[in-house]
Design an enzyme around this catalytic site. Structure first.
Site, PDB file in Angstrom:
ATOM      1  N   HIS A 306       0.851  -1.191   0.000  1.00 30.34           N
ATOM      2  CA  HIS A 306       0.000   0.000   0.000  1.00 30.34           C
ATOM      3  C   HIS A 306       0.885   1.238   0.000  1.00 30.34           C
ATOM      4  O   HIS A 306       1.929   1.253   0.645  1.00 30.34           O
ATOM      5  CB  HIS A 306      -0.909   0.004   1.242  1.00 30.34           C
ATOM      6  CG  HIS A 306      -2.081   0.912   1.075  1.00 30.34           C
ATOM      7  ND1 HIS A 306      -1.994   2.252   1.313  1.00 30.34           N
ATOM      8  CD2 HIS A 306      -3.349   0.667   0.654  1.00 30.34           C
ATOM      9  CE1 HIS A 306      -3.173   2.797   1.053  1.00 30.34           C
ATOM     10  NE2 HIS A 306      -4.007   1.861   0.645  1.00 30.34           N
ATOM     11  N   ASP A 363      -7.933  -5.250   0.041  1.00 25.54           N
ATOM     12  CA  ASP A 363      -8.424  -6.039  -1.091  1.00 25.54           C
ATOM     13  C   ASP A 363      -8.115  -7.520  -0.954  1.00 25.54           C
ATOM     14  O   ASP A 363      -8.750  -8.354  -1.592  1.00 25.54           O
ATOM     15  CB  ASP A 363      -7.822  -5.516  -2.403  1.00 25.54           C
ATOM     16  CG  ASP A 363      -8.452  -4.195  -2.794  1.00 25.54           C
ATOM     17  OD1 ASP A 363      -9.625  -3.996  -2.482  1.00 25.54           O
ATOM     18  OD2 ASP A 363      -7.761  -3.364  -3.395  1.00 25.54           O
TER      19      ASP A 363
HETATM   20  N1  CMC Z   1       4.200  -7.727  -4.804  1.00 24.50           N
HETATM   21  C1  CMC Z   1       5.546  -7.708  -4.957  1.00 24.50           C
HETATM   22  N2  CMC Z   1       6.306  -6.602  -4.834  1.00 24.50           N
HETATM   23  C2  CMC Z   1       5.681  -5.459  -4.522  1.00 24.50           C
HETATM   24  C3  CMC Z   1       4.281  -5.390  -4.332  1.00 24.50           C
HETATM   25  C4  CMC Z   1       3.544  -6.588  -4.469  1.00 24.50           C
HETATM   26  N3  CMC Z   1       2.209  -6.580  -4.295  1.00 24.50           N
HETATM   27  N4  CMC Z   1       3.917  -4.121  -4.036  1.00 24.50           N
HETATM   28  C5  CMC Z   1       5.044  -3.402  -4.047  1.00 24.50           C
HETATM   29  N5  CMC Z   1       6.119  -4.211  -4.343  1.00 24.50           N
HETATM   30  C6  CMC Z   1       7.539  -3.810  -4.376  1.00 24.50           C
HETATM   31  C7  CMC Z   1       7.823  -2.958  -5.619  1.00 24.50           C
HETATM   32  O1  CMC Z   1       8.233  -3.774  -6.693  1.00 24.50           O
HETATM   33  C8  CMC Z   1       8.929  -2.066  -5.104  1.00 24.50           C
HETATM   34  O2  CMC Z   1      10.110  -2.828  -5.046  1.00 24.50           O
HETATM   35  P1  CMC Z   1      11.564  -2.111  -5.296  1.00 24.50           P
HETATM   36  O3  CMC Z   1      11.696  -1.091  -4.204  1.00 24.50           O
HETATM   37  O4  CMC Z   1      12.545  -3.223  -5.207  1.00 24.50           O
HETATM   38  O5  CMC Z   1      11.475  -1.488  -6.668  1.00 24.50           O
HETATM   39  C9  CMC Z   1       8.529  -1.787  -3.652  1.00 24.50           C
HETATM   40  O6  CMC Z   1       7.761  -2.930  -3.261  1.00 24.50           O
HETATM   41  C10 CMC Z   1       7.708  -0.509  -3.472  1.00 24.50           C
HETATM   42  O7  CMC Z   1       6.543  -0.623  -4.294  1.00 24.50           O
HETATM   43  P2  CMC Z   1       5.925   0.546  -5.167  1.00 24.50           P
HETATM   44  O8  CMC Z   1       5.223  -0.083  -6.342  1.00 24.50           O
HETATM   45  O9  CMC Z   1       6.979   1.565  -5.446  1.00 24.50           O
HETATM   46  O10 CMC Z   1       4.881   1.143  -4.125  1.00 24.50           O
HETATM   47  P3  CMC Z   1       3.675   2.100  -4.463  1.00 24.50           P
HETATM   48  O11 CMC Z   1       3.347   2.807  -3.213  1.00 24.50           O
HETATM   49  O12 CMC Z   1       3.968   2.908  -5.682  1.00 24.50           O
HETATM   50  O13 CMC Z   1       2.489   1.078  -4.881  1.00 24.50           O
HETATM   51  C11 CMC Z   1       0.672  -0.427  -4.730  1.00 24.50           C
HETATM   52  C12 CMC Z   1       1.500   0.636  -4.005  1.00 24.50           C
HETATM   53  C13 CMC Z   1      -0.573  -0.757  -3.896  1.00 24.50           C
HETATM   54  C14 CMC Z   1       0.194   0.100  -6.110  1.00 24.50           C
HETATM   55  C15 CMC Z   1       1.545  -1.680  -4.935  1.00 24.50           C
HETATM   56  O14 CMC Z   1       1.955  -2.165  -3.670  1.00 24.50           O
HETATM   57  C16 CMC Z   1       0.818  -2.769  -5.712  1.00 24.50           C
HETATM   58  O15 CMC Z   1       0.815  -2.750  -6.937  1.00 24.50           O
HETATM   59  N6  CMC Z   1       0.181  -3.764  -4.988  1.00 24.50           N
HETATM   60  C17 CMC Z   1      -0.615  -4.779  -5.634  1.00 24.50           C
HETATM   61  C18 CMC Z   1      -1.981  -4.197  -6.047  1.00 24.50           C
HETATM   62  C19 CMC Z   1      -2.904  -3.983  -4.861  1.00 24.50           C
HETATM   63  O16 CMC Z   1      -3.061  -4.859  -4.009  1.00 24.50           O
HETATM   64  N7  CMC Z   1      -3.556  -2.818  -4.859  1.00 24.50           N
HETATM   65  C20 CMC Z   1      -4.577  -2.490  -3.833  1.00 24.50           C
HETATM   66  C21 CMC Z   1      -4.188  -1.333  -2.961  1.00 24.50           C
HETATM   67  S1  CMC Z   1      -5.235  -1.195  -1.496  1.00 24.50           S
HETATM   68  C22 CMC Z   1      -6.762  -0.696  -2.089  1.00 24.50           C
HETATM   69  C23 CMC Z   1      -6.764   0.684  -2.603  1.00 24.50           C
HETATM   70  O17 CMC Z   1      -6.466   1.605  -1.823  1.00 24.50           O
HETATM   71  O18 CMC Z   1      -7.087   0.874  -3.759  1.00 24.50           O
END
Ligand code: CMC
Length: 429
Positions: A306, A363
């Site tokens: 998140h 989720d």
């Molecule tokens: N599985 C594996 N690796 C992950 C995941 C995951 N679900 N989420 C983040 N990472 C890794 C990402 O690759 C990055 O690694 P590195 O630092 O080595 O490059 C690190 O963790 C930071 O992630 P980010 O993508 O930069 O973080 P963000 O804040 O931009 O994204 C997120 C947050 C929710 C979009 C992302 O965690 C994600 O895509 N999760 C899966 C989709 C999901 O469950 N979304 C629902 C969110 S909760 C409901 C809502 O509020 O809508």
């Protein structure tokens, strides 16, 4: 004297005001930066940018705190109803008994959709995604309720808010009925908000259908937990669209579209797809964890991570308990839940997830609960939209009432070609 931040850019030093929120959150107000220095700030993905001040929802991602109008989500989850929570978000305080009755009655009176709207459903393909139907039909509401500019504090706006709250369940249930070829079920205004929705989803004119109180209770909880989450992608979209003074139906339609994506509300659908794939493949949980960690793979563990919560998602904590309770009460033993539990345990022990503070989010569990409630997977994000609606409305209202509000118009750092020549078509290579 109020605090300021000193910024040094080359030889120039400027003071920028520091804004302190009611929970002592601090922000440097950069609104005068360009005028004073010619610089703008750049913050891809708004990782560090406050787009507004807001008095609706407080989140502390480090401590796993979520409060609506100051009231902890755990308390609302235990004691409130969805419509009371909606009132709290929209009006800013808990309603008195009379206010709640009045609000509930108003919502009840507007649950039907215009008969002509029902014909739109005939035009959609049978396999249309329910989020696309939801967005299209909500957008169409502005063709039925046309008005000149609506003042922020007007009766008209209040009526449009009530209409949206009242009609969204009818529109959503209609999308489901369309997908399975069953007749629309009209709302039953003697029922509660959640009961009525479940009745419209699962009853048919051919048989008596009694809504299971366990399902009603669970839906009430799910909707409360989703009701607001401050400046997330869809809510920011609603504020952005509202800032152009587009009507409320248009702003909410934009919010629905923004919610649809798998990085946001669409993740609940993806969680189930991922668990189904894991079960069908027979591959180990470890294999999926390794894939999620592999930089060369695009795969992510859906339902994990998140932007804001870097400790735990308080909504996920409540839902995990609710999920166990629901499955036990309904005597459901779901192999997907076993995989989900194994996945959760493995991820929480894995250094990759620990270092990046990736925990199960709302989720992760909501998908499993919706599945147990027989909500079709493709309608999961629609359920999220039903829950998030009061939050979107509250933010549109707050934005509208802000004195001196401006159109939201970010700037950019241009990286395209510098002045270029227009080459006649025959001379181009
Ligand atoms: N599985 C594996 N690796 C992950 C995941 C995951 N679900 N989420 C983040 N990472 C890794 C990402 O690759 C990055 O690694 P590195 O630092 O080595 O490059 C690190 O963790 C930071 O992630 P980010 O993508 O930069 O973080 P963000 O804040 O931009 O994204 C997120 C947050 C929710 C979009 C992302 O965690 C994600 O895509 N999760 C899966 C989709 C999901 O469950 N979304 C629902 C969110 S909760 C409901 C809502 O509020 O809508």
């Amino acid at each position: 004297m109020s605090e300021t931040a000193e910024l040094k850019l080359g030889d120039q030093k400027i003071d920028l005001p520091i804004i302190v929120g009611s929970e002592q959150e601090k922000a440097v107000d950069v609104s005068s930066l360009r005028a004073k220095t010619g610089f703008i700030t750049l913050d891809n993905g708004y990782m560090n940018t406050g787009a507004c001040t807001s008095a609706i929802t407080f989140i502390d991602g480090e401590r796993g705190i979520l409060r609506y109008r100051g009231i902890p989500i755990e308390v609302l989850a235990e004691k409130s109803t969805f419509l009371e929570t909606a009132y709290l978000l929209i009006e800013g305080k808990l309603p008195t008994q009379d206010q709640l009755e009045n609000f509930t009655n108003r919502v009840r009176r507007h649950t039907m959709i215009h008969e002509d709207i029902k014909r739109f459903y005939d035009g959609f393909p049978r396999d249309a995604h329910p989020m696309a139907i939801l967005a299209s039909v909500v957008s169409s509401l502005s063709t039925f309720y046309q008005h000149e500019e609506v003042r922020p504090d007007s009766e008209q706006l209040s009526l449009d808010m009530v209409r949206l709250l009242a009609k969204l369940p009818t529109i959503a249930a209609g999308a489901y009925k369309k997908s399975i070829g069953q007749p629309f079920v009209y709302p039953q205004n003697h029922m509660s908000y959640c009961e009525n929705f479940l009745h419209m989803m699962f009853s048919t004119p051919a048989e008596r259908y009694d809504v299971d109180p366990v399902m009603t209770e669970t839906l009430n909880l799910l909707l409360i937990l989703h009701a607001d989450h401050e400046q997330n992608c869809s809510t920011s979209t609603v504020r952005m669209v509202s800032s152009s003074k587009a009507n409320l139906f248009a702003a909410i339609t934009a919010g629905i579209c923004a919610l649809w994506g798998p990085r946001h509300g669409g993740a609940n659908e993806e969680v189930i797809d991922m668990l189904l794939e894991m079960r069908a493949s027979g591959d180990s949980v470890k294999k999926y964890i390794d894939r999620a960690k592999d930089k060369n793979s695009k795969f992510k563990l859906m339902g994990f991570g998140h932007r804001v919560y870097k400790n735990f998602d308080p909504r996920a904590k409540i839902l995990k308990a609710a999920c166990d309770k629901l499955l036990a009460r309904m005597k459901i033993s779901d192999p997907l839940l076993d995989i989900a539990k194994e996945l959760e345990e493995a991820a929480l022990k894995d250094s990759y997830f620990i270092e990046r503070k990736l925990y199960p989010n709302v989720d992760f569990y909501s998908g499993i609960i919706y599945k147990a409630m027989n909500i079709p997977t493709r309608a999961f994000t629609v359920m999220f939209a039903l829950g998030r609606l009061p939050g979107w409305i509250a933010h549109a209202k707050e934005y509208g009432e802000e004195v001196g509000n401006k159109i939201n118009r970010p700037r950019q750092v241009y990286t395209g070609p510098t002045l270029a020549e227009y080459i006649p078509i025959n001379n181009r290579v």
